[in-house]
Motif scaffolding. Structure first.
Motif, PDB file in Angstrom:
ATOM      1  N   GLN A   9       0.805  -1.227   0.000  1.00 23.97           N
ATOM      2  CA  GLN A   9       0.000   0.000   0.000  1.00 23.97           C
ATOM      3  C   GLN A   9       0.837   1.275   0.000  1.00 23.97           C
ATOM      4  OE1 GLN A   9      -0.564  -2.613   2.075  1.00 23.97           O
ATOM      5  NE2 GLN A   9      -2.346  -3.390   0.934  1.00 23.97           N
ATOM      6  N   THR A  10       2.080   1.202   0.433  1.00 24.88           N
ATOM      7  CA  THR A  10       2.895   2.424   0.536  1.00 24.88           C
ATOM      8  C   THR A  10       4.197   2.318  -0.263  1.00 24.88           C
ATOM      9  OG1 THR A  10       3.872   1.589   2.589  1.00 24.88           O
ATOM     10  CG2 THR A  10       1.949   3.032   2.783  1.00 24.88           C
ATOM     11  N   GLU A  11       5.100   1.453   0.128  1.00 23.77           N
ATOM     12  CA  GLU A  11       6.419   1.403  -0.493  1.00 23.77           C
ATOM     13  C   GLU A  11       6.382   0.947  -1.941  1.00 23.77           C
ATOM     14  OE1 GLU A  11       9.514   0.309   2.987  1.00 23.77           O
ATOM     15  OE2 GLU A  11       7.963  -1.215   2.622  1.00 23.77           O
ATOM     16  N   CYS A  12       5.445   0.065  -2.285  1.00 26.79           N
ATOM     17  CA  CYS A  12       5.399  -0.506  -3.632  1.00 26.79           C
ATOM     18  C   CYS A  12       4.607   0.356  -4.599  1.00 26.79           C
ATOM     19  CB  CYS A  12       4.817  -1.920  -3.576  1.00 26.79           C
ATOM     20  SG  CYS A  12       5.846  -3.094  -2.674  1.00 26.79           S
ATOM     21  N   LEU A  13       4.585   1.656  -4.380  1.00 27.46           N
ATOM     22  CA  LEU A  13       3.968   2.598  -5.308  1.00 27.46           C
ATOM     23  C   LEU A  13       5.068   3.411  -5.987  1.00 27.46           C
ATOM     24  CD1 LEU A  13       0.957   3.762  -3.108  1.00 27.46           C
ATOM     25  CD2 LEU A  13       1.022   1.918  -4.794  1.00 27.46           C
ATOM     26  N   ALA A  25       7.867   1.056  -7.520  1.00 20.85           N
ATOM     27  CA  ALA A  25       7.801  -0.217  -6.799  1.00 20.85           C
ATOM     28  C   ALA A  25       9.178  -0.862  -6.703  1.00 20.85           C
ATOM     29  CB  ALA A  25       6.804  -1.158  -7.458  1.00 20.85           C
ATOM     30  N   PHE A  26      10.167  -0.094  -6.244  1.00 21.15           N
ATOM     31  CA  PHE A  26      11.538  -0.550  -6.046  1.00 21.15           C
ATOM     32  C   PHE A  26      12.195  -0.996  -7.360  1.00 21.15           C
ATOM     33  CE2 PHE A  26      10.453  -0.246  -1.697  1.00 21.15           C
ATOM     34  CZ  PHE A  26      11.629  -0.223  -0.979  1.00 21.15           C
ATOM     35  N   GLN A  27      11.694  -0.461  -8.469  1.00 18.87           N
ATOM     36  CA  GLN A  27      12.342  -0.633  -9.766  1.00 18.87           C
ATOM     37  C   GLN A  27      12.415   0.745 -10.423  1.00 18.87           C
ATOM     38  OE1 GLN A  27      10.681  -3.756 -12.217  1.00 18.87           O
ATOM     39  NE2 GLN A  27      10.174  -5.029 -10.445  1.00 18.87           N
ATOM     40  N   CYS A  47      17.744   7.549  -9.520  1.00 14.53           N
ATOM     41  CA  CYS A  47      16.607   7.654  -8.612  1.00 14.53           C
ATOM     42  C   CYS A  47      16.737   6.561  -7.567  1.00 14.53           C
ATOM     43  CB  CYS A  47      15.297   7.512  -9.393  1.00 14.53           C
ATOM     44  SG  CYS A  47      13.797   7.596  -8.380  1.00 14.53           S
ATOM     45  N   PRO A  48      16.379   6.805  -6.339  1.00 12.04           N
ATOM     46  CA  PRO A  48      16.491   5.763  -5.306  1.00 12.04           C
ATOM     47  C   PRO A  48      15.467   4.647  -5.508  1.00 12.04           C
ATOM     48  CG  PRO A  48      15.409   7.692  -4.418  1.00 12.04           C
ATOM     49  CD  PRO A  48      15.884   8.077  -5.790  1.00 12.04           C
ATOM     50  N   PHE A  49      15.788   3.478  -4.983  1.00 12.90           N
ATOM     51  CA  PHE A  49      14.850   2.365  -4.981  1.00 12.90           C
ATOM     52  C   PHE A  49      13.771   2.586  -3.924  1.00 12.90           C
ATOM     53  CE2 PHE A  49      18.365   0.651  -7.226  1.00 12.90           C
ATOM     54  CZ  PHE A  49      17.939  -0.466  -7.935  1.00 12.90           C
ATOM     55  N   ASP A  50      14.220   2.936  -2.749  1.00 13.57           N
ATOM     56  CA  ASP A  50      13.340   3.094  -1.595  1.00 13.57           C
ATOM     57  C   ASP A  50      12.904   4.556  -1.504  1.00 13.57           C
ATOM     58  OD1 ASP A  50      12.063   3.137   0.856  1.00 13.57           O
ATOM     59  OD2 ASP A  50      13.554   1.888   1.854  1.00 13.57           O
ATOM     60  N   ASN A  73      21.542  -0.037  -5.658  1.00 15.68           N
ATOM     61  CA  ASN A  73      20.971  -1.376  -5.580  1.00 15.68           C
ATOM     62  C   ASN A  73      19.716  -1.385  -4.720  1.00 15.68           C
ATOM     63  OD1 ASN A  73      22.088  -1.038  -3.078  1.00 15.68           O
ATOM     64  ND2 ASN A  73      23.322  -2.902  -3.099  1.00 15.68           N
ATOM     65  N   PHE A  74      19.051  -2.535  -4.710  1.00  9.12           N
ATOM     66  CA  PHE A  74      17.773  -2.697  -4.028  1.00  9.12           C
ATOM     67  C   PHE A  74      17.922  -2.507  -2.527  1.00  9.12           C
ATOM     68  CE2 PHE A  74      14.622  -5.272  -1.830  1.00  9.12           C
ATOM     69  CZ  PHE A  74      13.444  -4.922  -2.459  1.00  9.12           C
ATOM     70  N   LEU A  75      19.000  -3.024  -1.958  1.00  8.48           N
ATOM     71  CA  LEU A  75      19.204  -2.966  -0.515  1.00  8.48           C
ATOM     72  C   LEU A  75      19.688  -1.594  -0.048  1.00  8.48           C
ATOM     73  CD1 LEU A  75      20.904  -6.434   0.045  1.00  8.48           C
ATOM     74  CD2 LEU A  75      18.502  -5.828   0.392  1.00  8.48           C
ATOM     75  N   GLY A  76      20.108  -0.742  -0.946  1.00 16.61           N
ATOM     76  CA  GLY A  76      20.619   0.569  -0.569  1.00 16.61           C
ATOM     77  C   GLY A  76      22.014   0.541   0.009  1.00 16.61           C
TER      78      GLY A  76
END
Length: 858
Positions: free
Chosen positions: A114-118, A139-141, A165-168, A189-192
């Motif tokens: 609902q929040t991070e995956c937008l 959505a982290f992509q 652009c950041p993932f998170d 990367n995904f993990l930052g």
């Protein structure tokens, strides 16, 4: 309270390796802070323009097009275009939502659906051909696209946004567009866990080395370009600066120690030929110092930076907002730096290098060896070109390898004046923008707009020794943190734009029109404001021409130039009754001025319980003739070494005139009863009246007595005062008070005597009670035994009803099962049953069958 952390110099096996000593001493008791804002403007007092769309949040990215008067807003899954003159006027909008497939894939990786995956819009930068370059977390992509401003539609190119652009959406980031190339600081990367400073270009893409000496868990806050002068004698290149906070590598600590940094890359950098291929060859970083030596305060976290680029040829200046995470002391500071001081560190400063100690620990110390040429990390200049090095691709490997191993400078960038411009307590600053305005005195002043995590905006001035906060503006309700600030520099159309999680606010640079008088306008000491004597109003100097030189502006606070400085203030008349209270209203907007009350040519001293000062006035109790007169309420403020006083309001108190004589409410009679009061009480006591009747009669007498006391008494009585009216009132008050005391005392005695008389009070009253009842026959009590009915039900007697009619009545039995029906609880004797010892019946022989209470009828 004192917190101290010390790093001592150490030596390892004879090696001359000294670690720089870092002493952080927080002495809050000795610290001196900038005073509170002079004025606070609340939402209900000013007209701010708000932009908000229902269901949309996170308005964290702003871009202003001053040529088109358009403000672009990047929020969650949507991009807006609104008018920069009125942000409530929405021009265009385009939604950029994630697909269900990407949303589900993001949720499977453990993120919030609902929040991070937008899709959070994080990059909006101008691009040639009337378009914008936009990027979102998607959505982290992370994905980037182009927004066509002709029809305000996305072109759908969907480029990979890694490094741009950041993932998170919660990760820190920064970006700036320079000549069609995007410079960004974010995670790769995904993990930052892989930080990067990246340049995206269709010709060449450069990035930082993935190594701890280059970037160690940075938190990026700002990036901007500083152009080289047109007639630069050194032939320098344009430079892009990055500001961030990272974990220190040069200092050892029991936990991660954060250090504010400034990094620099050259715009013309193309990477190395063999060493540092597609990597920065000009990347260098240094420590930013924001330290107050007066009170030993060190601020080690940079929250935001703004580079002031004046329109004239003066040197750009860097303003940074800093905080301290050491012991969470709740302090913020603003430090200013000259760009020349930064360049001196990179061009002339010493480098640091790592050295292994005891085969395990790595120490960073100053490098004192020979530095190769051309100077490592330097931009292409005339000196390098003279050595036949025209770009970074043909730099020698020795220079490139040195840059790779020594990206950290040993020298630090110190602030102007070696101390902060402002130090604020109990506030966390989030963003800063700075404007330079030329006042009517010919001097230029830097006005800082500093936002906080409480939704407020502080407007501060810093000029020589003049450090103060002009005003505080409440931008958002419910204490929302300001996430971004933007300043419009367009002539005649200058505003501040602030973005938060719930919307965008447009605010003017000054609220000059809120000052109704010349004195208020001058005491505001705002470089934007001046008094217009013809219009009799406070005006904005950037919006009002001063061709005739009639505007009045004195930043020194000298109100003697005001034409209305000698005008009488408003006054209020209060007519009150003696002994009552009155509230004198007096409020001021300034928080740094003090309120002074003057009465009869002297300063009024507050003495409780007579005077009770309030935030908006003064309350005076028990008004007498001595309290009548004029009360002046003034505000005093210290400007420089001078005390400036301003009369705010006058209050006049007078006593209400009462008649000289007062008629009694009873029948006119001058005769009073000569019967003593205690005799009347005794008569009431001995009379056959109930307690209620006695009290009713007493209170009736009390009412009569009060009415009688309203007859005026001579002025020479003990409770009399100076005038006849006051003497009469005072004597009446004293008499009434004495009478009430005697009344309640008498009632108490009556109640005690009455209870003794009735026998309700034992011990001490027994003798009195016996004396009153001596010689009188005792009347049997008229109450009924409460157990009588119960006993008759439990025990059924078989005796004749008139058996003991003429004999002494025996008490009823108590209901115990061992007692007889015809007895008194004792075992029957022979004489009681009418049977003699010889077995003969007595004359009144009656045979009774015994039946117990628990008998079952056998």
């Amino acid at each position: 309270m004192e917190q101290q952390f010390c790093f001592q110099r150490t030596k390892h096996f004879g090696m001359a390796l000294n670690t720089v000593s870092l002493a952080i001493c927080i002495l809050l008791g000795a610290a001196e802070f900038v005073p509170s804002p002079r004025i606070t403007w609340h939402l209900k007092e000013i007209n701010l323009i708000h932009f908000h769309v229902q269901g949309v949040s996170n308005y964290s990215t702003l871009l202003l097009s001053e040529e088109k008067d358009v403000l672009y807003i990047g929020a969650r899954e949507v991009i807006y275009a609104v008018s920069s003159l009125n942000v409530t006027e929405k021009l265009h909008e385009v939604y950029w939502k994630v697909t269900d497939e990407k949303n589900n894939e993001c949720a499977r990786k453990g993120k919030s659906k609902q929040t991070e995956c937008l899709n959070y819009i994080r990059v909006i930068q101008p691009f040639p051909d009337n378009s914008l370059y936009v990027c979102g977390t998607n959505a982290f992509q992370p994905t980037c696209d182009y927004l066509d401003l002709n029809n305000f539609q996305l072109l759908g190119k969907n480029e990979d946004g890694k490094g741009r652009c950041p993932f998170d959406p919660a990760q820190s980031y920064t970006s700036v567009m320079v000549d069609g190339e995007l410079y960004s600081g974010t995670s790769f990367n995904f993990l930052g866990s892989e930080p990067i400073i990246f340049r995206h270009s269709h010709q060449s893409q450069l990035r930082t080395e993935y190594a701890v000496p280059w970037l160690n868990e940075p938190s990026f806050v700002y990036a901007d370009v500083i152009r080289a002068p047109a007639n630069n004698p050194e032939g320098e290149d344009d430079k892009v600066y990055f500001f961030f906070t990272e974990v220190s590598v040069e200092y050892e600590f029991f936990t991660k120690l954060l250090i504010p940094r400034i990094a620099r890359v050259c715009k013309g950098d193309q990477g190395g030929q063999r060493t540092l291929q597609k990597k920065w060859t000009s990347f260098l970083k240094a420590k930013l110092i924001c330290h107050s030596p007066e009170n030993n305060l060190i601020f080690n976290v940079v929250s935001d930076v703004f580079i002031l680029k004046p329109s004239d040829s003066s040197e750009p200046k860097i303003y940074g907002v800093f905080a301290s995470n050491l012991n969470n002391v709740g302090l913020s500071a603003v430090c200013a730096y000259n760009v020349s001081a930064v360049e001196d560190v990179f061009a002339k400063g010493k480098y640091m290098h790592s050295a292994t100690v005891e085969q395990s620990n790595t120490k960073w110390v100053r490098f004192n060896g020979e530095i190769p040429k051309p100077r490592p990390g330097a931009c292409m200049n005339n000196e390098a070109r003279a050595m036949n090095y025209t770009n970074s691709l043909n730099l020698p490997d020795m220079t490139l390898q040195f840059v790779k191993d020594h990206p950290l400078m040993d020298d630090s960038v110190t602030p102007n004046g070696n101390k902060p411009r402002l130090v604020l307590q109990n506030v966390t600053c989030t963003q800063i923008v700075v404007d330079r305005v030329k006042a009517l005195d010919g001097n230029s002043y830097d006005i800082m707009f500093i936002s906080t995590d409480k939704g407020t905006l502080h407007k501060a001035i810093s000029h020589d020794t003049d450090l103060r906060i002009i005003e505080e503006i409440v931008l958002f309700p419910h204490l929302q943190a300001v996430q971004t600030l933007l300043l419009s520099n367009k002539e005649g159309k200058r505003f501040i734009y602030a973005g938060s999680n719930t919307g965008v606010v447009q605010a003017p640079l000054a609220f000059c029109e809120k000052f109704a008088s010349c004195v208020d306008c001058i005491l505001a000491r705002d470089p934007y404001c001046a008094w217009h004597p013809v219009k009799s109003s406070c005006v904005h100097i950037l919006q009002e021409s001063n061709v005739d030189g009639n505007l009045i502006q004195k930043l020194s606070g000298d109100i003697s130039y005001c034409p209305d400085s000698a005008e009488n203030p408003k006054g209020m008349m209060h007519t009150v009754k003696p002994g009552s209270m009155v509230e004198l209203k007096c409020s001021q907007k300034s928080k740094i001025a003090s309120v002074v009350w003057k009465f009869r040519k002297g300063t009024l001293k507050f003495k409780l319980p007579k005077y009770h000062p309030l935030e908006s006035g003064l309350v005076i109790f028990n008004i007498t003739e001595e309290d009548t007169g004029i009360y002046n309420c003034s505000s005093q403020v210290e400007v420089g070494n001078k005390i400036i006083s301003q009369l705010l309001i006058q209050h006049v108190i007078e006593i209400e005139k009462l008649p000289t004589t007062m008629e009694s409410t009873t029948q006119p009679s001058t005769k009073t009863s000569t019967t003593p009061f205690h005799s009347k009480v005794f008569e009431l006591f001995t009379s056959k009246k109930t307690t209620t009747q006695i009290l009713t009669t007493t209170f009736a007498a009390t009412s009569l007595s009060v009415k009688i006391q309203e007859i005026p008494t001579p002025a020479h009585e003990p409770c009399s005062k100076k005038s006849a009216e006051v003497a009469m009132l005072k004597q009446s008050d004293c008499t009434l008070l004495i009478f009430l005391i005697l009344l309640f005392g008498t009632l108490l005695v009556i109640l005690l005597v009455y209870n003794c008389y009735k026998g309700f009070l034992p011990d001490q009253c027994l003798k009195f009670h016996a004396m009153l009842h001596s010689g009188k026959p005792k009347t049997p009590p008229d109450y009924i035994d409460p157990e009588h009915g119960v006993k008759e039900n439990l025990v059924e007697s078989k005796c004749p009803p008139n058996q003991y009619e003429n004999t002494h009545k025996v008490p009823h039995d108590t209901g115990y099962e061992t007692e007889a029906d015809c007895g008194n609880g004792s075992i029957p004797h022979a004489e009681d049953t009418g049977i003699l010892e010889n077995g003969k019946d007595q004359p009144f022989d009656v045979k009774c069958d015994l039946k117990y209470a628990d008998s079952d009828g056998e």
